[in-house]
Design a protein around this motif. Sequence first.
Motif, mmCIF file in Angstrom:
data_model
loop_
_atom_site.group_PDB
_atom_site.id
_atom_site.type_symbol
_atom_site.label_atom_id
_atom_site.label_comp_id
_atom_site.label_asym_id
_atom_site.label_seq_id
_atom_site.Cartn_x
_atom_site.Cartn_y
_atom_site.Cartn_z
ATOM 1 N N VAL A 52 0.827 -0.911 0.167
ATOM 2 C CA VAL A 52 -0.056 -0.121 0.020
ATOM 3 C C VAL A 52 0.812 1.148 -0.168
ATOM 4 O O VAL A 52 1.924 1.384 0.916
ATOM 5 N N THR A 53 0.669 2.060 -0.961
ATOM 6 C CA THR A 53 1.443 3.537 -1.150
ATOM 7 C C THR A 53 0.298 4.376 -0.713
ATOM 8 O O THR A 53 -0.749 4.543 -1.128
ATOM 9 N N LEU A 54 0.988 5.385 0.313
ATOM 10 C CA LEU A 54 -0.092 6.449 0.944
ATOM 11 C C LEU A 54 0.542 7.723 0.883
ATOM 12 O O LEU A 54 1.752 7.924 1.201
ATOM 13 N N ASP A 55 -0.106 8.695 0.133
ATOM 14 C CA ASP A 55 0.291 9.995 0.081
ATOM 15 C C ASP A 55 0.249 10.483 1.594
ATOM 16 O O ASP A 55 -0.761 10.253 2.174
ATOM 17 N N ILE A 56 1.240 11.097 1.982
ATOM 18 C CA ILE A 56 1.303 11.638 3.487
ATOM 19 C C ILE A 56 0.446 12.990 3.705
ATOM 20 O O ILE A 56 -0.598 12.879 4.463
ATOM 21 N N PHE A 57 0.510 13.717 2.778
ATOM 22 C CA PHE A 57 -0.562 15.131 2.553
ATOM 23 C C PHE A 57 -1.793 14.936 1.918
ATOM 24 O O PHE A 57 -1.612 15.077 0.575
ATOM 25 N N MET A 58 -3.074 14.581 2.516
ATOM 26 C CA MET A 58 -4.075 14.554 1.432
ATOM 27 C C MET A 58 -5.183 15.306 2.389
ATOM 28 O O MET A 58 -4.774 15.825 3.420
ATOM 29 N N GLY A 59 -6.352 15.181 2.101
ATOM 30 C CA GLY A 59 -7.555 15.974 2.538
ATOM 31 C C GLY A 59 -7.704 15.837 4.169
ATOM 32 O O GLY A 59 -6.702 16.137 4.888
ATOM 33 N N ASP A 60 -8.774 15.243 4.363
ATOM 34 C CA ASP A 60 -9.273 14.987 5.757
ATOM 35 C C ASP A 60 -8.554 14.094 6.418
ATOM 36 O O ASP A 60 -8.045 14.310 7.589
ATOM 37 N N LEU A 61 -8.057 12.964 5.665
ATOM 38 C CA LEU A 61 -7.092 11.768 6.454
ATOM 39 C C LEU A 61 -5.859 11.861 5.703
ATOM 40 O O LEU A 61 -5.930 11.773 4.473
ATOM 41 N N THR A 62 -4.885 12.077 6.354
ATOM 42 C CA THR A 62 -3.387 11.970 5.783
ATOM 43 C C THR A 62 -3.005 10.408 5.697
ATOM 44 O O THR A 62 -3.660 9.611 5.967
ATOM 45 N N GLY A 63 -2.044 10.263 4.982
ATOM 46 C CA GLY A 63 -1.682 8.783 4.684
ATOM 47 C C GLY A 63 -1.164 8.379 5.930
ATOM 48 O O GLY A 63 -1.536 7.051 6.447
ATOM 49 N N GLY A 64 -0.672 9.106 6.845
ATOM 50 C CA GLY A 64 -0.514 8.486 8.200
ATOM 51 C C GLY A 64 -1.667 8.172 9.160
ATOM 52 O O GLY A 64 -1.609 7.198 9.895
ATOM 53 N N ASP A 65 -2.622 8.934 8.866
ATOM 54 C CA ASP A 65 -4.014 8.722 9.549
ATOM 55 C C ASP A 65 -4.615 7.324 9.105
ATOM 56 O O ASP A 65 -5.078 6.686 10.083
ATOM 57 N N VAL A 66 -4.387 7.097 7.759
ATOM 58 C CA VAL A 66 -4.995 5.970 7.391
ATOM 59 C C VAL A 66 -4.082 4.598 7.750
ATOM 60 O O VAL A 66 -4.661 3.873 8.116
ATOM 61 N N ALA A 67 -2.962 5.013 7.689
ATOM 62 C CA ALA A 67 -2.065 3.787 8.168
ATOM 63 C C ALA A 67 -2.025 3.418 9.605
ATOM 64 O O ALA A 67 -2.375 2.271 9.783
#
Length: 102
Positions: A52-67
């Motif tokens: 899973v690749t996650l963009d760190i800086f996204m809208g309401d939920l960041t990649g860190g939040d999702v992880a």
Amino acid sequence: MRVAFIDDDPNELKILHTYFNDLTDSSTISIDDFSSGEEFLSRFTAGLYDLVTLDIFMGDLTGGDVAHLRFSDVTTAILIVLLTIVQIWLGIWAAFFFHGNT
């Protein structure tokens, strides 16, 4: 191999596909794109993805939040890559935090 790309920028998703296709055998890879953390979480099934690749800086939920929300309690092995195009790594702490919880 099943892969999930989560990024709110369609151009970044295209770049990820280009890099990944250059480095892998596309006949053995299945990639799903998600334009937000919320979209990914709503469709996530445990054990479905190997990477899973996650963009760190996204809208309401960041990649860190999702992880943190999705993978802090996962018991199966999964590779998580946090990405950003921001030159200053404000989110670098997230990589260390999640590594420490494996």
